[in-house]
Design a protein around this motif. Structure first.
Motif, PDB file in Angstrom:
ATOM      1  N   LYS A 192       0.170 -93.589  40.599  1.00 55.05           N
ATOM      2  CA  LYS A 192       1.609 -93.453  41.074  1.00 55.05           C
ATOM      3  C   LYS A 192       1.932 -95.064  41.615  1.00 55.05           C
ATOM      4  O   LYS A 192       2.978 -95.569  41.737  1.00 55.05           O
ATOM      5  CB  LYS A 192       1.814 -92.477  41.863  1.00 55.05           C
ATOM      6  N   LYS A 193       0.834 -95.330  42.332  1.00 51.84           N
ATOM      7  CA  LYS A 193       1.117 -96.906  43.045  1.00 51.84           C
ATOM      8  C   LYS A 193       1.170 -97.963  42.181  1.00 51.84           C
ATOM      9  O   LYS A 193       1.413 -99.090  42.648  1.00 51.84           O
ATOM     10  CB  LYS A 193      -0.264 -97.000  43.919  1.00 51.84           C
ATOM     11  N   ASP A 194       0.649 -97.866  40.583  1.00 54.57           N
ATOM     12  CA  ASP A 194       0.568 -98.820  39.936  1.00 54.57           C
ATOM     13  C   ASP A 194       1.876 -98.864  39.076  1.00 54.57           C
ATOM     14  O   ASP A 194       2.117 -97.956  38.277  1.00 54.57           O
ATOM     15  CB  ASP A 194      -0.781 -98.700  39.000  1.00 54.57           C
ATOM     16  N   PRO A 195       2.722 -99.877  39.080  1.00 50.20           N
ATOM     17  CA  PRO A 195       3.964 -99.756  38.490  1.00 50.20           C
ATOM     18  C   PRO A 195       3.765 -99.713  37.120  1.00 50.20           C
ATOM     19  O   PRO A 195       4.649 -98.907  36.349  1.00 50.20           O
ATOM     20  CB  PRO A 195       4.473-101.031  38.661  1.00 50.20           C
ATOM     21  N   GLU A 196       2.825-100.381  36.133  1.00 52.28           N
ATOM     22  CA  GLU A 196       2.867-100.186  34.851  1.00 52.28           C
ATOM     23  C   GLU A 196       2.448 -98.904  34.443  1.00 52.28           C
ATOM     24  O   GLU A 196       3.157 -98.241  33.483  1.00 52.28           O
ATOM     25  CB  GLU A 196       1.654-101.229  34.286  1.00 52.28           C
ATOM     26  N   THR A 197       1.613 -98.066  35.134  1.00 56.75           N
ATOM     27  CA  THR A 197       1.087 -97.044  34.596  1.00 56.75           C
ATOM     28  C   THR A 197       2.191 -95.885  35.352  1.00 56.75           C
ATOM     29  O   THR A 197       2.783 -94.942  34.493  1.00 56.75           O
ATOM     30  CB  THR A 197      -0.114 -96.398  35.891  1.00 56.75           C
ATOM     31  N   ASP A 198       2.931 -96.083  36.255  1.00 57.04           N
ATOM     32  CA  ASP A 198       3.975 -95.166  36.604  1.00 57.04           C
ATOM     33  C   ASP A 198       5.095 -95.195  35.606  1.00 57.04           C
ATOM     34  O   ASP A 198       5.696 -94.133  35.213  1.00 57.04           O
ATOM     35  CB  ASP A 198       4.494 -95.550  38.044  1.00 57.04           C
ATOM     36  N   LYS A 199       5.380 -96.383  34.936  1.00 56.40           N
ATOM     37  CA  LYS A 199       6.503 -96.368  34.083  1.00 56.40           C
ATOM     38  C   LYS A 199       6.231 -95.820  32.689  1.00 56.40           C
ATOM     39  O   LYS A 199       6.936 -94.989  32.044  1.00 56.40           O
ATOM     40  CB  LYS A 199       6.833 -97.936  33.936  1.00 56.40           C
ATOM     41  N   ALA A 200       4.835 -96.021  32.541  1.00 59.03           N
ATOM     42  CA  ALA A 200       4.222 -95.369  31.150  1.00 59.03           C
ATOM     43  C   ALA A 200       4.267 -93.939  31.055  1.00 59.03           C
ATOM     44  O   ALA A 200       4.839 -93.523  30.255  1.00 59.03           O
ATOM     45  CB  ALA A 200       2.909 -96.086  30.830  1.00 59.03           C
ATOM     46  N   PHE A 201       4.069 -93.375  32.220  1.00 62.09           N
ATOM     47  CA  PHE A 201       3.875 -91.829  32.175  1.00 62.09           C
ATOM     48  C   PHE A 201       4.971 -91.335  32.731  1.00 62.09           C
ATOM     49  O   PHE A 201       4.978 -90.035  32.469  1.00 62.09           O
ATOM     50  CB  PHE A 201       2.390 -91.594  32.868  1.00 62.09           C
ATOM     51  N   GLY A 202       5.721 -91.578  33.534  1.00 62.41           N
ATOM     52  CA  GLY A 202       6.746 -91.159  34.082  1.00 62.41           C
ATOM     53  C   GLY A 202       6.471 -89.697  34.954  1.00 62.41           C
ATOM     54  O   GLY A 202       5.553 -89.464  35.593  1.00 62.41           O
ATOM     55  N   TRP A 203       7.180 -88.522  34.403  1.00 61.82           N
ATOM     56  CA  TRP A 203       7.145 -87.076  34.964  1.00 61.82           C
ATOM     57  C   TRP A 203       5.706 -86.685  34.635  1.00 61.82           C
ATOM     58  O   TRP A 203       5.296 -85.545  35.282  1.00 61.82           O
ATOM     59  CB  TRP A 203       8.306 -86.394  34.649  1.00 61.82           C
ATOM     60  N   VAL A 204       5.251 -86.939  33.586  1.00 57.22           N
ATOM     61  CA  VAL A 204       3.909 -86.416  33.302  1.00 57.22           C
ATOM     62  C   VAL A 204       2.507 -87.190  33.713  1.00 57.22           C
ATOM     63  O   VAL A 204       1.446 -87.006  33.202  1.00 57.22           O
ATOM     64  CB  VAL A 204       3.451 -86.233  31.591  1.00 57.22           C
ATOM     65  N   LEU A 205       2.807 -88.142  34.543  1.00 53.99           N
ATOM     66  CA  LEU A 205       1.850 -88.825  35.234  1.00 53.99           C
ATOM     67  C   LEU A 205       0.658 -87.971  35.929  1.00 53.99           C
ATOM     68  O   LEU A 205      -0.665 -88.455  35.465  1.00 53.99           O
ATOM     69  CB  LEU A 205       2.113 -89.736  36.380  1.00 53.99           C
ATOM     70  N   GLU A 206       0.822 -86.912  36.609  1.00 57.88           N
ATOM     71  CA  GLU A 206      -0.154 -86.213  37.128  1.00 57.88           C
ATOM     72  C   GLU A 206      -0.798 -85.368  36.030  1.00 57.88           C
ATOM     73  O   GLU A 206      -2.241 -85.099  36.224  1.00 57.88           O
ATOM     74  CB  GLU A 206       0.491 -85.108  38.179  1.00 57.88           C
ATOM     75  N   MET A 207      -0.242 -85.195  34.890  1.00 57.42           N
ATOM     76  CA  MET A 207      -1.088 -84.656  33.841  1.00 57.42           C
ATOM     77  C   MET A 207      -2.187 -85.567  33.057  1.00 57.42           C
ATOM     78  O   MET A 207      -2.932 -85.000  33.132  1.00 57.42           O
ATOM     79  CB  MET A 207      -0.144 -84.092  32.728  1.00 57.42           C
ATOM     80  N   TYR A 208      -1.632 -86.983  33.114  1.00 57.81           N
ATOM     81  CA  TYR A 208      -2.820 -87.806  32.590  1.00 57.81           C
ATOM     82  C   TYR A 208      -3.778 -87.919  33.505  1.00 57.81           C
ATOM     83  O   TYR A 208      -4.903 -88.080  33.114  1.00 57.81           O
ATOM     84  CB  TYR A 208      -1.949 -89.077  32.273  1.00 57.81           C
ATOM     85  N   ALA A 209      -3.329 -87.831  34.983  1.00 56.42           N
ATOM     86  CA  ALA A 209      -4.368 -88.048  35.880  1.00 56.42           C
ATOM     87  C   ALA A 209      -5.482 -87.018  35.640  1.00 56.42           C
ATOM     88  O   ALA A 209      -6.854 -87.236  35.955  1.00 56.42           O
ATOM     89  CB  ALA A 209      -3.753 -88.009  37.248  1.00 56.42           C
ATOM     90  N   TYR A 210      -5.047 -85.635  35.486  1.00 55.04           N
ATOM     91  CA  TYR A 210      -6.047 -84.722  35.452  1.00 55.04           C
ATOM     92  C   TYR A 210      -6.843 -84.888  34.315  1.00 55.04           C
ATOM     93  O   TYR A 210      -8.146 -84.651  34.141  1.00 55.04           O
ATOM     94  CB  TYR A 210      -5.346 -83.458  35.178  1.00 55.04           C
ATOM     95  N   ALA A 211      -6.238 -85.235  32.983  1.00 57.66           N
ATOM     96  CA  ALA A 211      -7.106 -85.244  31.815  1.00 57.66           C
ATOM     97  C   ALA A 211      -8.215 -86.275  32.084  1.00 57.66           C
ATOM     98  O   ALA A 211      -9.290 -86.233  31.606  1.00 57.66           O
ATOM     99  CB  ALA A 211      -6.156 -85.908  30.610  1.00 57.66           C
ATOM    100  N   VAL A 212      -7.689 -87.471  32.752  1.00 60.11           N
ATOM    101  CA  VAL A 212      -8.633 -88.634  33.012  1.00 60.11           C
ATOM    102  C   VAL A 212      -9.867 -88.112  34.204  1.00 60.11           C
ATOM    103  O   VAL A 212     -10.885 -88.469  33.557  1.00 60.11           O
ATOM    104  CB  VAL A 212      -7.934 -89.919  33.596  1.00 60.11           C
ATOM    105  N   ALA A 213      -9.404 -87.306  34.775  1.00 58.52           N
ATOM    106  CA  ALA A 213     -10.463 -86.795  36.022  1.00 58.52           C
ATOM    107  C   ALA A 213     -11.285 -85.926  35.207  1.00 58.52           C
ATOM    108  O   ALA A 213     -12.568 -85.980  35.514  1.00 58.52           O
ATOM    109  CB  ALA A 213      -9.785 -86.099  37.161  1.00 58.52           C
ATOM    110  N   SER A 214     -10.845 -85.082  34.570  1.00 55.18           N
ATOM    111  CA  SER A 214     -11.621 -84.140  33.636  1.00 55.18           C
ATOM    112  C   SER A 214     -12.862 -84.657  32.603  1.00 55.18           C
ATOM    113  O   SER A 214     -13.862 -84.598  32.544  1.00 55.18           O
ATOM    114  CB  SER A 214     -10.975 -83.360  32.699  1.00 55.18           C
TER     115      SER A 214
END
Length: 364
Positions: A245-267
């Protein structure tokens, strides 16, 4: 700001500042040191292709006296919108909990408002503290991983497995434990595309951690996985979410599904792969039959004309959309869809109607 919130703010800010280092060096970004470290899963395990329809031993497991119970956990705010959905969900959870082949254990609403509400006696609830003011940057979903971290640290969870669900899920039949052999069980989302966003994701999942296909196309819900695995994943999930969320590029790329990507990465960082189980749930109106599915996810609006034709993109003569009830609960006895509307939508409205008819003090 109170001392408690100040402590959380300092702790979380420090954690986010170190997230890149923690990911690159150890794939473990803990909020507190009493949570387990990263998985020691072998490389041979990581090469497993988990895309299968169903654990092969499920039918044999039904004949066993020992069940692998899972605890259903739902994060929610205290908004009217989240609350009526949780009440409907818990009604159907109770209906199917003890049904044939069920391995459903306990249930917890993880309420991240920081204070009790008037439904504590109706729905088993754990009170989690929200992120400090401003930390979510207007993206309230960031409270979800933080709420799970608190729950996993503080609650006495009897079951060895966790189902992470959402308020707008309705369980439609008794559910077995779909996970198997260290693999989680997760619904694959077509819009989670790790390969498409590899250049962005490599900021959080560097090449030495494995191919980008190690990141499954999932969110955190619905997912069934081992409790100990989730204890490892949750702090990393939270910190990756905040860093994204703090990274503008990532925030723009993922939007409202950002937290979903974060879980997939953490897993993936913790070596927890998932059975990609398409029969986990349906999403009306696009999925038209309930069939063998276990959950109805009513995230999309359902709009039809009186001939039963879908009018998606414009308000229909008949409609059901959860967003129509963001400030007031839906009334009892909603009108049923006109003839020709798919079974999935008819079933959804009938199940909402049954729940509201039987939940005491509905609309209060």
């Amino acid at each position: 700001m109170g001392w408690g919130n100040l402590f959380f703010a300092v702790l979380i800010t420090f954690s986010v500042a170190l997230i890149t280092y923690n990911i690159l060096i150890s794939a473990n970004a803990p909020l507190k040191q009493d949570l387990p470290g990263p998985s020691t899963t072998s490389s041979s395990f990581l090469s497993v292709d988990p895309i299968i329809k169903m654990p092969l031993e499920r039918s044999r497991r039904y004949g066993s006296a020992k069940k692998r119970l899972f605890h259903t956990a739902v994060t929610a705010s205290d908004s009217v919108y989240n609350t009526w959905q949780c009440r409907v969900m818990y009604y159907w959870f109770k209906k199917f909990k003890d049904g044939p082949n069920s391995e459903m254990g306990g249930f917890t609403r993880i309420l991240h408002s920081g204070k009790p509400d008037k439904f504590m006696d109706e729905i088993p609830t754990f009170i989690a503290q929200p992120l400090p003011s401003g930390m979510d940057q207007g993206y309230i979903v960031l409270n979800r991983p933080w709420a799970f971290v608190q729950w996993l640290q503080q609650a006495d969870i009897k079951e060895d497995y966790i189902l992470m669900a959402e308020p707008d899920h309705i369980i439609v039949k008794p559910m077995p434990n779909l996970s198997k052999d260290g693999l989680g069980a997760a619904f694959p989302f077509f819009y989670i595309e790790p390969k498409k966003y590899e250049s962005v994701l490599r900021k959080y999942f560097p090449e030495d951690k494995g191919p980008i296909t190690s990141i499954d196309p999932i969110g955190n819900s619905p997912v069934i996985l081992g409790k100990e695995s989730l204890k490892k994943i949750a702090p990393t999930w939270m910190n990756v979410s905040l860093a994204m969320k703090k990274d503008p590029e990532t925030d723009k790329a993922f939007g409202w599904v950002l937290e979903m990507y974060a879980y997939a990465v953490a897993s993936a960082l913790h070596g927890v792969r998932n059975i990609l189980y398409k029969d986990f749930m349906i999403q009306p109106p696009w999925d038209t039959e309930v069939g063998k599915k276990f959950i109805i996810h009513y995230t999309y609006g359902c709009d039809y004309d009186m001939k039963g034709k879908l009018t998606y993109g414009r308000i229909g003569e008949w409609r059901f959309d959860k967003r129509s009830f963001d400030s007031v609960a839906p009334p009892r006895n909603l009108s049923l869809p006109p003839p020709g509307v798919p079974e999935s939508v008819v079933t959804l409205v009938k199940m909402v109607n049954e729940a509201t008819a039987n939940i005491p003090n509905w609309g209060s």
